[in-house]
Scaffold this motif. Structure first.
Motif, PDB file in Angstrom:
ATOM      1  N   ARG A  69       2.720  16.975  -0.193  1.00  7.16           N
ATOM      2  CA  ARG A  69       3.035  18.402  -0.189  1.00  7.16           C
ATOM      3  C   ARG A  69       4.342  18.699  -0.910  1.00  7.16           C
ATOM      4  NH1 ARG A  69       2.730  18.735   6.240  1.00  7.16           N
ATOM      5  NH2 ARG A  69       3.991  16.870   5.825  1.00  7.16           N
ATOM      6  N   SER A  70       5.243  17.723  -0.960  1.00  6.66           N
ATOM      7  CA  SER A  70       6.577  17.996  -1.496  1.00  6.66           C
ATOM      8  C   SER A  70       7.038  16.999  -2.555  1.00  6.66           C
ATOM      9  CB  SER A  70       7.604  18.012  -0.350  1.00  6.66           C
ATOM     10  OG  SER A  70       7.589  16.784   0.358  1.00  6.66           O
ATOM     11  N   GLU A 100       0.824  -1.206   0.000  1.00  9.82           N
ATOM     12  CA  GLU A 100       0.000   0.000   0.000  1.00  9.82           C
ATOM     13  C   GLU A 100       0.858   1.257   0.000  1.00  9.82           C
ATOM     14  OE1 GLU A 100      -4.086  -0.786   2.091  1.00  9.82           O
ATOM     15  OE2 GLU A 100      -2.485  -0.951   3.590  1.00  9.82           O
ATOM     16  N   ALA A 101       0.328   2.306  -0.591  1.00  8.09           N
ATOM     17  CA  ALA A 101       0.933   3.635  -0.508  1.00  8.09           C
ATOM     18  C   ALA A 101       0.144   4.477   0.494  1.00  8.09           C
ATOM     19  CB  ALA A 101       0.924   4.310  -1.875  1.00  8.09           C
ATOM     20  N   ILE A 102       0.831   5.426   1.129  1.00  7.96           N
ATOM     21  CA  ILE A 102       0.174   6.466   1.918  1.00  7.96           C
ATOM     22  C   ILE A 102       0.581   7.794   1.289  1.00  7.96           C
ATOM     23  CG2 ILE A 102      -0.215   7.441   4.208  1.00  7.96           C
ATOM     24  CD1 ILE A 102       1.323   5.024   5.358  1.00  7.96           C
ATOM     25  N   CYS A 103      -0.357   8.475   0.654  1.00 10.13           N
ATOM     26  CA  CYS A 103      -0.080   9.789   0.073  1.00 10.13           C
ATOM     27  C   CYS A 103      -0.697  10.820   1.012  1.00 10.13           C
ATOM     28  CB  CYS A 103      -0.658   9.871  -1.332  1.00 10.13           C
ATOM     29  SG  CYS A 103       0.076   8.673  -2.474  1.00 10.13           S
ATOM     30  N   TYR A 104       0.093  11.302   1.969  1.00 14.05           N
ATOM     31  CA  TYR A 104      -0.431  12.129   3.051  1.00 14.05           C
ATOM     32  C   TYR A 104      -0.167  13.607   2.793  1.00 14.05           C
ATOM     33  CZ  TYR A 104       4.448  12.208   4.716  1.00 14.05           C
ATOM     34  OH  TYR A 104       5.812  12.373   4.808  1.00 14.05           O
ATOM     35  N   ASP A 105      -1.056  14.449   3.359  1.00 17.67           N
ATOM     36  CA  ASP A 105      -0.917  15.892   3.152  1.00 17.67           C
ATOM     37  C   ASP A 105      -0.707  16.664   4.444  1.00 17.67           C
ATOM     38  OD1 ASP A 105      -3.441  15.762   4.270  1.00 17.67           O
ATOM     39  OD2 ASP A 105      -4.489  16.248   2.408  1.00 17.67           O
ATOM     40  N   SER A 106      -0.498  15.945   5.555  1.00 15.83           N
ATOM     41  CA  SER A 106      -0.181  16.594   6.827  1.00 15.83           C
ATOM     42  C   SER A 106       0.438  15.554   7.750  1.00 15.83           C
ATOM     43  CB  SER A 106      -1.440  17.177   7.480  1.00 15.83           C
ATOM     44  OG  SER A 106      -2.314  16.133   7.904  1.00 15.83           O
ATOM     45  N   ASP A 107       1.126  16.019   8.790  1.00 24.89           N
ATOM     46  CA  ASP A 107       1.688  15.078   9.757  1.00 24.89           C
ATOM     47  C   ASP A 107       0.571  14.287  10.429  1.00 24.89           C
ATOM     48  OD1 ASP A 107       4.123  16.128   9.102  1.00 24.89           O
ATOM     49  OD2 ASP A 107       4.404  17.248  10.972  1.00 24.89           O
ATOM     50  N   GLU A 108      -0.557  14.952  10.698  1.00 28.98           N
ATOM     51  CA  GLU A 108      -1.678  14.270  11.345  1.00 28.98           C
ATOM     52  C   GLU A 108      -2.230  13.162  10.460  1.00 28.98           C
ATOM     53  OE1 GLU A 108      -0.788  17.993  13.107  1.00 28.98           O
ATOM     54  OE2 GLU A 108      -1.354  17.588  11.012  1.00 28.98           O
ATOM     55  N   HIS A 109      -2.300  13.421   9.159  1.00 28.57           N
ATOM     56  CA  HIS A 109      -2.755  12.418   8.192  1.00 28.57           C
ATOM     57  C   HIS A 109      -1.845  11.182   8.248  1.00 28.57           C
ATOM     58  CE1 HIS A 109      -3.845  11.589   3.657  1.00 28.57           C
ATOM     59  NE2 HIS A 109      -3.904  10.505   4.395  1.00 28.57           N
ATOM     60  N   LEU A 110      -0.539  11.426   8.227  1.00 30.14           N
ATOM     61  CA  LEU A 110       0.416  10.318   8.288  1.00 30.14           C
ATOM     62  C   LEU A 110       0.221   9.503   9.564  1.00 30.14           C
ATOM     63  CD1 LEU A 110       2.967   8.870   7.153  1.00 30.14           C
ATOM     64  CD2 LEU A 110       4.332  10.524   8.449  1.00 30.14           C
ATOM     65  N   LEU A 111       0.154  10.186  10.691  1.00 30.63           N
ATOM     66  CA  LEU A 111       0.033   9.481  11.974  1.00 30.63           C
ATOM     67  C   LEU A 111      -1.303   8.756  12.092  1.00 30.63           C
ATOM     68  CD1 LEU A 111       1.611  12.120  14.382  1.00 30.63           C
ATOM     69  CD2 LEU A 111       2.658  10.013  13.524  1.00 30.63           C
ATOM     70  N   ASP A 112      -2.356   9.312  11.518  1.00 29.76           N
ATOM     71  CA  ASP A 112      -3.664   8.678  11.592  1.00 29.76           C
ATOM     72  C   ASP A 112      -3.691   7.337  10.868  1.00 29.76           C
ATOM     73  OD1 ASP A 112      -4.739  10.692  13.119  1.00 29.76           O
ATOM     74  OD2 ASP A 112      -5.785  11.683  11.457  1.00 29.76           O
ATOM     75  N   VAL A 113      -2.796   7.166   9.915  1.00 27.12           N
ATOM     76  CA  VAL A 113      -2.702   5.888   9.208  1.00 27.12           C
ATOM     77  C   VAL A 113      -1.673   4.975   9.864  1.00 27.12           C
ATOM     78  CG1 VAL A 113      -2.201   4.755   7.002  1.00 27.12           C
ATOM     79  CG2 VAL A 113      -3.377   6.961   7.019  1.00 27.12           C
ATOM     80  N   VAL A 114      -0.501   5.531  10.139  1.00 30.12           N
ATOM     81  CA  VAL A 114       0.633   4.717  10.569  1.00 30.12           C
ATOM     82  C   VAL A 114       0.485   4.191  12.000  1.00 30.12           C
ATOM     83  CG1 VAL A 114       3.105   4.810  11.099  1.00 30.12           C
ATOM     84  CG2 VAL A 114       2.252   5.766   8.955  1.00 30.12           C
ATOM     85  N   VAL A 115       0.066   5.030  12.924  1.00 34.28           N
ATOM     86  CA  VAL A 115       0.020   4.600  14.323  1.00 34.28           C
ATOM     87  C   VAL A 115      -0.943   3.425  14.538  1.00 34.28           C
ATOM     88  CG1 VAL A 115      -0.547   5.306  16.680  1.00 34.28           C
ATOM     89  CG2 VAL A 115       0.860   6.787  15.230  1.00 34.28           C
TER      90      VAL A 115
END
Length: 315
Positions: A142-143, A15-30
């Motif tokens: 974002r980058s 799976e890919a995670i294409c996140y647009d904020s730190d909160e988005h990343l953590l909401d999936v990863v944690v």
């Protein structure tokens, strides 16, 4: 026994995670990591320093998640595949029913060398499919350049999203198709000048001598040895499996040497050539695999006029 989205899944769940904020990343990863810990599964993070610290701070104290040295793992695509296959095999041998890994490529991978990392992301769908692996690859929307994000969708069957959502990627392309496409090749600045050597039909021993003569004093002795080994293998492949004429060109500057080897054939038929070990030393894939182990970048282009491999050592 597999858990979470991996329940009932056979082989590799990528799976890919294409996140647009730190909160988005953590909401999936944690939740992904905590679910692995709760299930007693080997659970690992292979992030760069910033995101590794972000995730570590978000996990409960003493949470038994293993943090890998992502920069070391992702030095070269073929080396990453070899290292991960060894790691996954050890966990399976120890009885793991599922293994969870979240990782990321770093911004430096998205530049001139992205073509071989795109091939890596595609090839691992096959290379890891014998293991009960569930992994997520994080991309910062974002980058990350748009063409890299496009390749992420084409090389990952699914995208992971918050609240446990797992969406299929309609753009996903099977590795046997993706890997035989030409990836956009960024011209090396050294190639804007005339080559220091341009040799038609060199046998492997002459090719080694030419590259050593051009490259000595430009890069260290150990790197010259690496490059001449790779060049010897690739030139031998061109003579043995390609079609004449074979042409080798060499460019050099302080700290960097670039070599191209071209023939008028179609290139290797094996889509995984270079990224996975060849099944026999008497195959084109063996030389390509060696080149992928010792060079800092290997690109391959198929065209109507033939096949060209570019080998780069140095920066």
């Amino acid at each position: 026994m597999r858990t979470g989205a991996g329940a009932g899944h056979t082989g590799y769940l990528h799976e890919a995670i294409c996140y647009d904020s730190d909160e988005h990343l953590l909401d999936v990863v944690v939740p992904f990591l905590l679910g692995g810990v709760a299930a007693g599964e080997p659970t690992m993070v292979s992030f760069g320093p910033r995101n590794a610290a972000l995730v570590q701070d978000a996990l409960p104290a003493g949470c038994p998640v293993m943090f890998l040295a992502g920069g070391e793992v992702y030095a070269r695509p073929a080396g990453a595949i070899r290292a991960y296959r060894t790691l996954l095999g050890e966990h399976v041998d120890a009885g793991a029913g599922q293994i969870r890994i979240v990782g990321e490529l770093l911004p430096e991978h998205f530049g001139a060398c992205w073509d071989w990392w795109a091939r890596y992301e595609s090839a691992i769908n096959h290379a890891y499919d014998e293991f009960p692996l569930w992994s997520m690859c994080a991309y910062d929307a974002r980058s990350t350049p748009s063409h890299v994000l496009a390749d992420a969708h084409r090389t990952h069957p699914f995208t992971a999203r918050p609240l446990g959502e797992h969406a299929a990627n309609s753009e996903y392309t099977d590795p046997e198709t993706f890997l035989l496409e030409n990836r956009p090749e960024i011209a090396d600045p050294l190639q804007q000048r005339p080559p220091a050597a341009d040799v038609l039909g060199p046998p492997p021993d002459e090719a080694r001598q030419v590259v050593r003569a051009v490259g000595e004093g430009r890069i260290g002795d150990a790197r010259i040895d690496d490059l001449t080994l790779a060049v010897s293998e690739i030139v031998a492949n061109a003579h043995r499996y390609g079609r004449a004429p074979v042409r080798m060109r060499v460019w050099a500057a302080d700290g960097r040497v670039v070599v191209t080897v071209a023939d008028t054939g179609r290139g290797p038929k094996d889509p995984y050539a270079g990224l996975l070990p060849a099944t026999s030393e008497n195959s084109a894939g063996f030389g390509l695999w060696i080149a992928h182990q010792v060079c800092d970048h290997v690109s391959m282009q198929r065209g109507t006029d033939g096949f060209t491999i570019r080998l780069t050592v140095g920066s």
